[in-house]
Design an enzyme around this catalytic site. Sequence first.
Site, mmCIF file in Angstrom:
data_model
loop_
_atom_site.group_PDB
_atom_site.id
_atom_site.type_symbol
_atom_site.label_atom_id
_atom_site.label_comp_id
_atom_site.label_asym_id
_atom_site.label_seq_id
_atom_site.Cartn_x
_atom_site.Cartn_y
_atom_site.Cartn_z
ATOM 1 N N SER A 148 158.981 78.109 80.910
ATOM 2 C CA SER A 148 158.336 79.386 80.599
ATOM 3 C C SER A 148 158.821 80.401 81.620
ATOM 4 O O SER A 148 159.199 80.036 82.739
ATOM 5 C CB SER A 148 156.814 79.250 80.710
ATOM 6 N N TYR A 161 149.739 76.456 85.599
ATOM 7 C CA TYR A 161 150.782 76.620 84.577
ATOM 8 C C TYR A 161 152.101 77.016 85.226
ATOM 9 O O TYR A 161 153.156 76.451 84.915
ATOM 10 C CB TYR A 161 150.330 77.682 83.570
HETATM 11 N N1 LIG Z 1 153.921 81.003 73.067
HETATM 12 C C1 LIG Z 1 154.328 81.489 74.231
HETATM 13 O O1 LIG Z 1 154.153 82.672 74.526
HETATM 14 C C2 LIG Z 1 155.043 80.600 75.204
HETATM 15 C C3 LIG Z 1 155.784 81.199 76.232
HETATM 16 C C4 LIG Z 1 156.435 80.363 77.146
HETATM 17 C C5 LIG Z 1 156.342 79.001 77.037
HETATM 18 N N2 LIG Z 1 155.597 78.453 76.034
HETATM 19 C C6 LIG Z 1 155.526 76.995 75.962
HETATM 20 O O2 LIG Z 1 155.929 76.600 74.671
HETATM 21 C C7 LIG Z 1 155.289 75.362 74.326
HETATM 22 C C8 LIG Z 1 154.666 75.474 72.955
HETATM 23 O O3 LIG Z 1 153.729 76.547 72.974
HETATM 24 P P1 LIG Z 1 153.118 77.211 71.648
HETATM 25 O O4 LIG Z 1 153.159 78.675 71.823
HETATM 26 O O5 LIG Z 1 153.705 76.620 70.436
HETATM 27 O O6 LIG Z 1 151.588 76.765 71.841
HETATM 28 P P2 LIG Z 1 150.639 75.960 70.844
HETATM 29 O O7 LIG Z 1 149.354 75.825 71.574
HETATM 30 O O8 LIG Z 1 150.669 76.598 69.507
HETATM 31 O O9 LIG Z 1 151.365 74.547 70.745
HETATM 32 C C9 LIG Z 1 151.278 73.560 71.734
HETATM 33 C C10 LIG Z 1 151.146 72.227 71.023
HETATM 34 O O10 LIG Z 1 151.165 71.199 72.016
HETATM 35 C C11 LIG Z 1 150.218 70.232 71.608
HETATM 36 N N3 LIG Z 1 149.758 69.456 72.768
HETATM 37 C C12 LIG Z 1 149.002 69.867 73.806
HETATM 38 N N4 LIG Z 1 148.770 68.860 74.641
HETATM 39 C C13 LIG Z 1 149.395 67.768 74.133
HETATM 40 C C14 LIG Z 1 149.528 66.429 74.539
HETATM 41 N N5 LIG Z 1 148.920 65.974 75.642
HETATM 42 N N6 LIG Z 1 150.260 65.575 73.776
HETATM 43 C C15 LIG Z 1 150.846 66.022 72.637
HETATM 44 N N7 LIG Z 1 150.751 67.293 72.191
HETATM 45 C C16 LIG Z 1 150.031 68.150 72.932
HETATM 46 C C17 LIG Z 1 149.071 71.028 70.999
HETATM 47 O O11 LIG Z 1 148.262 70.231 70.146
HETATM 48 C C18 LIG Z 1 149.830 72.113 70.261
HETATM 49 O O12 LIG Z 1 150.071 71.766 68.910
HETATM 50 C C19 LIG Z 1 154.315 75.071 75.472
HETATM 51 O O13 LIG Z 1 154.912 74.161 76.371
HETATM 52 C C20 LIG Z 1 154.134 76.414 76.134
HETATM 53 O O14 LIG Z 1 153.780 76.291 77.485
HETATM 54 C C21 LIG Z 1 154.962 79.222 75.106
#
Ligand SMILES: NC(=O)c1ccc[n+]([C@@H]2O[C@H](COP(=O)([O-])OP(=O)(O)OC[C@H]3O[C@@H](n4cnc5c(N)ncnc54)[C@H](O)[C@@H]3O)[C@@H](O)[C@H]2O)c1
Length: 267
Positions: A148, A161
Amino acid sequence: MTARATYPFAGKTILITGGAGDIGQATARRFAADGAAVVLLDLNEVKLAEVKCELEANQIPVATFCCDVTSPLDVANAFAGAIERFKRLDYVFNNAGYQGLFVRTDEYPEDDFEKVININVTGVYRVLKVAAQHMRTVGGGSIVNMASYAGVIGPPNMLAYSASKFAVIGITKTAAKDLAPYQIRVNALSPSLIGPGSLWTRQTKLQAGAQSQYYDTDPKVVEQQMLSSVPMRRLGSLAEVANGVAFLMSDEACYITGFNLEITGGQ
Ligand SMILES: NC(=O)c1ccc[n+]([C@@H]2O[C@H](COP(=O)([O-])OP(=O)(O)OC[C@H]3O[C@@H](n4cnc5c(N)ncnc54)[C@H](O)[C@@H]3O)[C@@H](O)[C@H]2O)c1
């Protein structure tokens, strides 16, 4: 199905953790559209079933596994099931993550710190290790770890985080060196502000409630404050994140390893 043979990822299989989430789903659709078979791992069984239905309705080969990345047994079982079904995993998108609470450093709770590290760091290590073991046996592959922009700049109120995503970038750089002799590339992706999506809604609301000197108490104002720090002055889209993953996985990136691709900047 014949026409799919001409697509860039035809004959390839991608495994995505957090596959039921916003970015996981967008990436699954992107790779499926380019001919790949898709394996989705997530804690959320209901959402997993919905995505599976959608992809199968479009004749995409797909398998889903309810898997908690904090459980070594779950991860081992999911990989074993995926390999049994598709024989070979070409790409692993190590994407499952938890954003943590939004609390100032001196009050950040220990249990949530541990939870974030367990999912975002230990979970990433666990999936990476099993992926690398498999890819060694099949002669190579490509892994993208989800970091991230928080792991580049350290935004306020996101202690755990931020720590976890800095760690993911470190893991990526060491793993890239260790695995290069086996034709396994390992890169990281660092999106900044992505949306619309659950994390964008969550973070503007929680930053607004964190009583910090950096953000307003109204989430709508916080949205504007955050966006004003982004050079492009807009959110990155889920599709743009998926495009980044696709590039890093693709043969066009065949000499790129240990790299952290930053998307949109800002914060
Ligand atoms: N959306 C953003 O703005 C953004 C920016 C930078 C990084 N990220 C990273 O991208 C990734 C995905 O984020 P997103 O936006 O799709 O969020 P999201 O919350 O929609 O998806 C995250 C998914 O991970 C799953 N999850 C959580 N804990 C888990 C575990 N212990 N085992 C298996 N699955 C698990 C959740 O059920 C969820 O479906 C994350 O790592 C997040 O930190 C997101």
